[in-house]
Scaffold this motif. Structure first.
Motif, mmCIF file in Angstrom:
data_model
loop_
_atom_site.group_PDB
_atom_site.id
_atom_site.type_symbol
_atom_site.label_atom_id
_atom_site.label_comp_id
_atom_site.label_asym_id
_atom_site.label_seq_id
_atom_site.Cartn_x
_atom_site.Cartn_y
_atom_site.Cartn_z
ATOM 1 N N PHE A 63 0.836 -1.196 0.000
ATOM 2 C CA PHE A 63 0.000 0.000 0.000
ATOM 3 C C PHE A 63 0.876 1.253 0.000
ATOM 4 O O PHE A 63 0.673 2.167 -0.792
ATOM 5 N N GLY A 64 1.843 1.272 0.891
ATOM 6 C CA GLY A 64 2.732 2.432 1.003
ATOM 7 C C GLY A 64 3.495 2.707 -0.278
ATOM 8 O O GLY A 64 3.646 3.859 -0.695
ATOM 9 N N GLN A 65 3.995 1.663 -0.910
ATOM 10 C CA GLN A 65 4.720 1.830 -2.164
ATOM 11 C C GLN A 65 3.813 2.388 -3.257
ATOM 12 O O GLN A 65 4.233 3.209 -4.063
ATOM 13 N N ARG A 66 2.548 1.936 -3.269
ATOM 14 C CA ARG A 66 1.607 2.429 -4.276
ATOM 15 C C ARG A 66 1.352 3.927 -4.108
ATOM 16 O O ARG A 66 1.381 4.678 -5.075
ATOM 17 N N LEU B 18 2.304 6.165 6.358
ATOM 18 C CA LEU B 18 1.586 5.328 5.398
ATOM 19 C C LEU B 18 2.522 4.837 4.306
ATOM 20 O O LEU B 18 2.503 3.654 3.949
ATOM 21 N N GLU B 19 3.356 5.732 3.778
ATOM 22 C CA GLU B 19 4.269 5.353 2.695
ATOM 23 C C GLU B 19 5.306 4.330 3.139
ATOM 24 O O GLU B 19 5.774 3.527 2.335
ATOM 25 N N GLU C 93 4.214 1.868 8.008
ATOM 26 C CA GLU C 93 4.300 1.863 9.468
ATOM 27 C C GLU C 93 2.932 2.110 10.098
ATOM 28 O O GLU C 93 2.780 2.015 11.309
ATOM 29 N N ALA C 94 1.966 2.459 9.257
ATOM 30 C CA ALA C 94 0.591 2.672 9.711
ATOM 31 C C ALA C 94 -0.340 2.223 8.596
ATOM 32 O O ALA C 94 0.053 2.188 7.422
ATOM 33 N N GLU C 95 -1.547 1.870 8.979
ATOM 34 C CA GLU C 95 -2.559 1.493 7.998
ATOM 35 C C GLU C 95 -3.553 2.639 7.869
ATOM 36 O O GLU C 95 -3.843 3.329 8.848
ATOM 37 N N PRO C 96 -4.085 2.832 6.678
ATOM 38 C CA PRO C 96 -5.046 3.912 6.508
ATOM 39 C C PRO C 96 -6.373 3.556 7.166
ATOM 40 O O PRO C 96 -6.767 2.390 7.185
ATOM 41 N N ASN C 97 -7.047 4.566 7.689
ATOM 42 C CA ASN C 97 -8.413 4.307 8.125
ATOM 43 C C ASN C 97 -9.301 4.466 6.892
ATOM 44 O O ASN C 97 -8.827 4.815 5.803
ATOM 45 N N LEU C 98 -10.579 4.199 7.036
ATOM 46 C CA LEU C 98 -11.468 4.253 5.869
ATOM 47 C C LEU C 98 -11.525 5.638 5.239
ATOM 48 O O LEU C 98 -11.575 5.759 4.011
#
Length: 76
Positions: A4-7, A38-39, A42-47
């Protein structure tokens, strides 16, 4: 497979001119620190983060989450 972060980092850097983390954060109503986390996965996005990123970049949540585009939907 990209994370996700790489995207989101690739989407940000592929802009012309490339977008800074601070500028993206400002556009999303977030902080540069959150974008950085996020990148680096180290964290996940919330909705709400996910929704804003999809709308900003005009991509699907499936793309950002790395899901195949041909997933069958379950029948009700």
């Amino acid at each position: 497979m990209m994370t996700f972060g790489q995207r989101i980092k690739t989407l940000r850097e592929d802009r012309e001119p490339p977008l800074s983390q601070a500028r993206l954060a400002e556009s999303l109503g977030s902080s540069q620190r959150k974008i950085s986390h996020l990148e680096r996965d180290e964290a996940e996005p919330n909705l709400e983060d996910l929704r804003r990123l999809c709308l900003y970049y005009h991509v699907s949540a499936d793309y950002l989450l790395g899901l195949p585009s041909d997933l069958p939907y379950p029948k009700p």
